[in-house]
Structures are given as C-alpha cells and as structure tokens.
Design a protein around this motif. Structure first.
Motif, PDB file in Angstrom:
ATOM      1  N   ALA A   1     -36.959  43.907  49.162  1.00 53.41           N
ATOM      2  CA  ALA A   1     -36.376  44.921  50.049  1.00 53.41           C
ATOM      3  C   ALA A   1     -37.471  45.757  50.702  1.00 53.41           C
ATOM      4  N   THR A   2     -38.497  46.108  49.940  1.00 50.77           N
ATOM      5  CA  THR A   2     -39.617  46.884  50.476  1.00 50.77           C
ATOM      6  C   THR A   2     -40.343  46.088  51.559  1.00 50.77           C
ATOM      7  N   LYS A   3     -40.570  44.808  51.297  1.00 50.30           N
ATOM      8  CA  LYS A   3     -41.266  43.960  52.271  1.00 50.30           C
ATOM      9  C   LYS A   3     -40.401  43.720  53.516  1.00 50.30           C
ATOM     10  N   ARG A   4     -39.063  43.596  53.319  1.00 50.68           N
ATOM     11  CA  ARG A   4     -38.163  43.438  54.464  1.00 50.68           C
ATOM     12  C   ARG A   4     -38.190  44.679  55.343  1.00 50.68           C
ATOM     13  N   ALA A   5     -38.210  45.843  54.703  1.00 51.31           N
ATOM     14  CA  ALA A   5     -38.259  47.101  55.455  1.00 51.31           C
ATOM     15  C   ALA A   5     -39.556  47.179  56.258  1.00 51.31           C
ATOM     16  N   GLU A   6     -40.654  46.804  55.638  1.00 51.57           N
ATOM     17  CA  GLU A   6     -41.942  46.802  56.349  1.00 51.57           C
ATOM     18  C   GLU A   6     -41.912  45.808  57.505  1.00 51.57           C
ATOM     19  N   LEU A   7     -41.349  44.639  57.257  1.00 56.64           N
ATOM     20  CA  LEU A   7     -41.242  43.623  58.308  1.00 56.64           C
ATOM     21  C   LEU A   7     -40.386  44.128  59.462  1.00 56.64           C
ATOM     22  N   ASN A   8     -39.268  44.771  59.148  1.00 52.16           N
ATOM     23  CA  ASN A   8     -38.388  45.294  60.197  1.00 52.16           C
ATOM     24  C   ASN A   8     -39.075  46.369  61.031  1.00 52.16           C
TER      25      ASN A   8
END
Length: 120
Positions: free
Chosen positions: A74-81
């Motif tokens: 979730a943290t990496k998805r947020a950074e990606l977004n």
C-alpha cells in the motif's frame, strides 16, 4: 533389400511412437499445470474468505507477515500514484488497486474481481 526396407519401416514406426509419446507427455504436463493453478486459485480464495471471516491475526506469524506485506504494498502504491500522472479523462487517475487484496482494477469498476470488496 527387403530386410533393409522393413528395418526402415520399423525405425519410422518407433520414431513416430516416440513422438506421440512425447506429445502426450507434454499435453499431460500442461493439463496438470492448469489443474494445479486452479487448485492454487481455490486455496487463495479459501484463504481470503478465512481472513475476511476471522481476521489476519488469527493466523499467527503468517497473518502478521501478510499484514506487513499488505502495508508495504500500500505504501509503494501510494508512492507510485504520486509519481504517475493521472490518466486522461479521469479525475482519480484511472486504474487502481484494491485496498483489501491488492488486485489491479480498471477505472469504473465498482467491486474487486478477486475478493469482491467495494472499490472507491
């Protein structure tokens, strides 16, 4: 000369039989792989249902590890977004990932195709 031709015919039949056997082996291996993938998909579904019913932490270290992986993803998805520009014609950036199980979904999808969770 007849013995030579008979020998060639026998060799050709043996070769053809070996090719058929090899093809059947490959076919069976492929079918087994497909069946095992379906079994794994069912195990994953059963696991999701168990987690939804009982919660992750009932499963001890495995549940704790999964929760940590979900948080990390979730943290990496947020950074990606944050790094990706929004898709054209989409206020929310288009495609996304289910917050419950992490499965990717396309814009406009209301429920996750993997776990059934409502998507926001």
């Amino acid at each position: 000369m007849g013995a030579f031709i008979d020998s060639l015919k026998t060799s050709a039949k043996v070769g053809a039989d070996e090719v058929k056997k090899s093809m059947r082996i490959n076919q069976l291996q492929s079918e087994i792989s497909q069946l095992e993938k379906k079994q794994n998909d069912i195990y994953a579904s059963i696991g999701r249902m168990a987690v939804e019913s009982d919660g992750l932490y009932k499963f001890g270290d495995v549940g704790t590890e999964l929760a940590g992986l979900q948080d990390e993803a979730a943290t990496k998805r947020a950074e990606l977004n944050e790094l990706k520009p929004p898709a054209e014609g989409s206020a929310d950036g288009g495609d996304g990932f289910c917050k419950n199980c992490g499965t990717k979904y396309t814009a406009g999808t209301k429920f996750c195709s993997s776990c059934g969770a409502k998507l926001t």
